[in-house]
Scaffold this motif. Structure first.
Motif, PDB file in Angstrom:
ATOM      1  N   LEU A 154      81.318  28.021 107.558  1.00 25.90           N
ATOM      2  CA  LEU A 154      82.273  27.639 108.603  1.00 25.90           C
ATOM      3  C   LEU A 154      83.324  28.734 108.779  1.00 25.90           C
ATOM      4  CD1 LEU A 154      82.818  23.837 107.866  1.00 25.90           C
ATOM      5  CD2 LEU A 154      81.835  24.818 109.947  1.00 25.90           C
ATOM      6  N   HIS A 155      83.796  29.258 107.680  1.00 21.80           N
ATOM      7  CA  HIS A 155      84.794  30.324 107.712  1.00 21.80           C
ATOM      8  C   HIS A 155      84.227  31.564 108.400  1.00 21.80           C
ATOM      9  CE1 HIS A 155      87.277  33.655 106.216  1.00 21.80           C
ATOM     10  NE2 HIS A 155      88.231  32.764 106.017  1.00 21.80           N
ATOM     11  N   ASP A 156      82.975  31.899 108.094  1.00 20.49           N
ATOM     12  CA  ASP A 156      82.363  33.099 108.656  1.00 20.49           C
ATOM     13  C   ASP A 156      82.014  32.954 110.135  1.00 20.49           C
ATOM     14  OD1 ASP A 156      82.597  34.131 106.150  1.00 20.49           O
ATOM     15  OD2 ASP A 156      80.452  34.234 105.709  1.00 20.49           O
ATOM     16  N   PHE A 157      81.820  31.721 110.599  1.00 22.42           N
ATOM     17  CA  PHE A 157      81.521  31.506 112.014  1.00 22.42           C
ATOM     18  C   PHE A 157      82.748  31.734 112.897  1.00 22.42           C
ATOM     19  CE2 PHE A 157      77.889  28.536 110.772  1.00 22.42           C
ATOM     20  CZ  PHE A 157      76.898  29.357 111.294  1.00 22.42           C
ATOM     21  N   LYS A 158      83.918  31.659 112.285  1.00 22.30           N
ATOM     22  CA  LYS A 158      85.169  31.723 113.032  1.00 22.30           C
ATOM     23  C   LYS A 158      85.759  33.128 113.056  1.00 22.30           C
ATOM     24  CE  LYS A 158      89.676  29.416 113.262  1.00 22.30           C
ATOM     25  NZ  LYS A 158      90.458  28.230 112.836  1.00 22.30           N
ATOM     26  N   ALA A 211      85.899  27.260 115.939  1.00 22.96           N
ATOM     27  CA  ALA A 211      87.139  27.816 116.487  1.00 22.96           C
ATOM     28  C   ALA A 211      88.378  26.936 116.298  1.00 22.96           C
ATOM     29  CB  ALA A 211      86.951  28.145 117.967  1.00 22.96           C
ATOM     30  N   PRO A 212      88.308  25.627 116.579  1.00 24.32           N
ATOM     31  CA  PRO A 212      89.530  24.814 116.442  1.00 24.32           C
ATOM     32  C   PRO A 212      89.818  24.330 115.017  1.00 24.32           C
ATOM     33  CG  PRO A 212      87.757  23.452 117.281  1.00 24.32           C
ATOM     34  CD  PRO A 212      87.212  24.859 117.195  1.00 24.32           C
ATOM     35  N   LEU A 213      88.935  24.606 114.090  1.00 25.43           N
ATOM     36  CA  LEU A 213      89.107  24.101 112.732  1.00 25.43           C
ATOM     37  C   LEU A 213      90.095  24.935 111.918  1.00 25.43           C
ATOM     38  CD1 LEU A 213      85.377  23.358 111.767  1.00 25.43           C
ATOM     39  CD2 LEU A 213      87.090  21.734 112.591  1.00 25.43           C
ATOM     40  N   GLU A 214      90.964  24.249 111.199  1.00 26.24           N
ATOM     41  CA  GLU A 214      91.881  24.906 110.280  1.00 26.24           C
ATOM     42  C   GLU A 214      91.217  24.970 108.899  1.00 26.24           C
ATOM     43  OE1 GLU A 214      94.560  26.278 111.264  1.00 26.24           O
ATOM     44  OE2 GLU A 214      94.668  25.424 113.279  1.00 26.24           O
ATOM     45  N   ASN A 229      77.208  33.262 115.935  1.00 27.60           N
ATOM     46  CA  ASN A 229      76.422  32.176 116.494  1.00 27.60           C
ATOM     47  C   ASN A 229      77.281  31.530 117.573  1.00 27.60           C
ATOM     48  OD1 ASN A 229      75.610  29.201 116.721  1.00 27.60           O
ATOM     49  ND2 ASN A 229      73.934  30.005 115.483  1.00 27.60           N
ATOM     50  N   PRO A 230      76.889  31.660 118.844  1.00 24.55           N
ATOM     51  CA  PRO A 230      77.712  31.147 119.935  1.00 24.55           C
ATOM     52  C   PRO A 230      78.069  29.669 119.808  1.00 24.55           C
ATOM     53  CG  PRO A 230      75.988  32.567 120.791  1.00 24.55           C
ATOM     54  CD  PRO A 230      75.669  32.342 119.348  1.00 24.55           C
ATOM     55  N   VAL A 231      77.100  28.851 119.395  1.00 25.53           N
ATOM     56  CA  VAL A 231      77.354  27.412 119.278  1.00 25.53           C
ATOM     57  C   VAL A 231      78.314  27.117 118.132  1.00 25.53           C
ATOM     58  CG1 VAL A 231      76.342  25.151 118.817  1.00 25.53           C
ATOM     59  CG2 VAL A 231      75.141  26.781 120.286  1.00 25.53           C
ATOM     60  N   MET A 232      77.998  27.612 116.946  1.00 26.75           N
ATOM     61  CA  MET A 232      78.837  27.332 115.796  1.00 26.75           C
ATOM     62  C   MET A 232      80.185  28.049 115.883  1.00 26.75           C
ATOM     63  SD  MET A 232      77.687  25.003 113.981  1.00 26.75           S
ATOM     64  CE  MET A 232      79.052  25.184 112.834  1.00 26.75           C
ATOM     65  N   GLY A 233      80.210  29.165 116.573  1.00 28.65           N
ATOM     66  CA  GLY A 233      81.483  29.854 116.767  1.00 28.65           C
ATOM     67  C   GLY A 233      82.442  28.968 117.544  1.00 28.65           C
ATOM     68  N   GLY A 234      81.891  28.287 118.553  1.00 27.11           N
ATOM     69  CA  GLY A 234      82.716  27.370 119.344  1.00 27.11           C
ATOM     70  C   GLY A 234      83.141  26.152 118.554  1.00 27.11           C
ATOM     71  N   MET A 235      82.254  25.668 117.691  1.00 27.84           N
ATOM     72  CA  MET A 235      82.559  24.490 116.879  1.00 27.84           C
ATOM     73  C   MET A 235      83.631  24.799 115.819  1.00 27.84           C
ATOM     74  SD  MET A 235      80.666  21.965 117.994  1.00 27.84           S
ATOM     75  CE  MET A 235      81.017  22.670 119.620  1.00 27.84           C
ATOM     76  N   LYS A 240      89.826  39.526 114.448  1.00 25.58           N
ATOM     77  CA  LYS A 240      88.606  40.143 113.935  1.00 25.58           C
ATOM     78  C   LYS A 240      87.397  39.289 114.324  1.00 25.58           C
ATOM     79  CE  LYS A 240      90.857  42.249 109.919  1.00 25.58           C
ATOM     80  NZ  LYS A 240      90.877  42.336 108.439  1.00 25.58           N
ATOM     81  N   PRO A 241      86.272  39.914 114.655  1.00 23.76           N
ATOM     82  CA  PRO A 241      85.087  39.134 115.045  1.00 23.76           C
ATOM     83  C   PRO A 241      84.534  38.324 113.882  1.00 23.76           C
ATOM     84  CG  PRO A 241      84.520  41.451 114.750  1.00 23.76           C
ATOM     85  CD  PRO A 241      86.021  41.364 114.701  1.00 23.76           C
TER      86      PRO A 241
END
Length: 223
Positions: A82-86, A105-108, A97-103, A91-92
């Motif tokens: 989860l940390h790596d998807f964000k 994004a809002p997570l703390e 992963n476009p889908v998981m990146g979006g999922m 920094k990129p």
């Protein structure tokens, strides 16, 4: 005037020096509080049931072969993914992963840790071997590797039954064969590079499509 300016500047500088320790102490305390704060499992359960369920089901036993099963996975591994998807601080993302990146994004941080803990607590469902014929070859690779190519046994890191090793290696037992196959190919083509020290990229690079499919078929039936 110059003397006054230097005196004033000196006073401001001294004030900042005196103030800095308090700022650093406050930041340190905030980080410590974040680490020691209890996980909001009720929020994690709600997120799993309303957001994650569409792809992974509410209990993490994904019914879609292209999406990984999360139930019973090590929480440290889930949190890392989860940390790596964000993307962080401009920094990129380390795992694209476009889908998981979006999922993600809002997570703390607290949300990711709670979600990881939630899915880790769910009971994983076992599955049948995807293809018994190819799985026989996969079993050999899993247990002994491919000596001629320098491919180590998968069991050396992920365990004989695929239980993995907390913090270091993910649980693969009963994971969807399609998903495992896709990830190995991503590692091989450097489409996924968030593995420690490039270990999986190095291993997958030495494997053919046939060998990747065989070990993936075997993984699905591990128990």
């Amino acid at each position: 005037m110059p003397i006054f300016g230097r005196t004033l500047g000196h006073a401001v500088f001294v004030g900042l020096i005196a103030f800095a320790p308090a700022v650093f102490a406050a930041e340190g305390a905030a980080k410590a509080d974040a680490k020691s704060a209890p996980l909001d499992m009720a929020k994690a359960k709600q997120t799993a049931e309303t957001v994650c369920a569409a792809c992974h089901t509410a209990d993490g036993n994904s019914a879609i072969a292209a999406n990984p099963k999360l139930a019973g996975q090590h929480p440290e591994y889930l949190y890392k993914q989860l940390h790596d998807f964000k993307a962080w601080n401009g920094k990129p993302a380390e795992r694209v992963n476009p889908v998981m990146g979006g999922m993600a994004a809002p997570l703390e941080e607290a949300d990711m840790k709670a979600l990881a803990a939630y899915f880790a607590q769910q009971k994983p469902k076992l599955a049948a071997v995807r293809d018994r014929k190819t799985a026989e070859q996969g079993q050999q690779i899993w247990r002994a590797g491919i000596a001629a190519k320098g491919v180590p046994a998968c069991a050396a890191c992920h365990g004989p039954a695929g239980a993995g090793l907390p913090v270091q290696y993910p649980r693969l037992q009963a994971q969807h064969g399609d998903y495992v196959e896709a990830q190995l190919k991503l590692f091989r083509g450097k489409g996924r590079t968030n593995d420690a020290s490039g270990m999986m990229q190095t291993i997958a690079l030495k494997m053919t499509d046939e060998e990747i499919k065989a070990v993936s078929d075997y993984v699905q039936g591990l128990r």
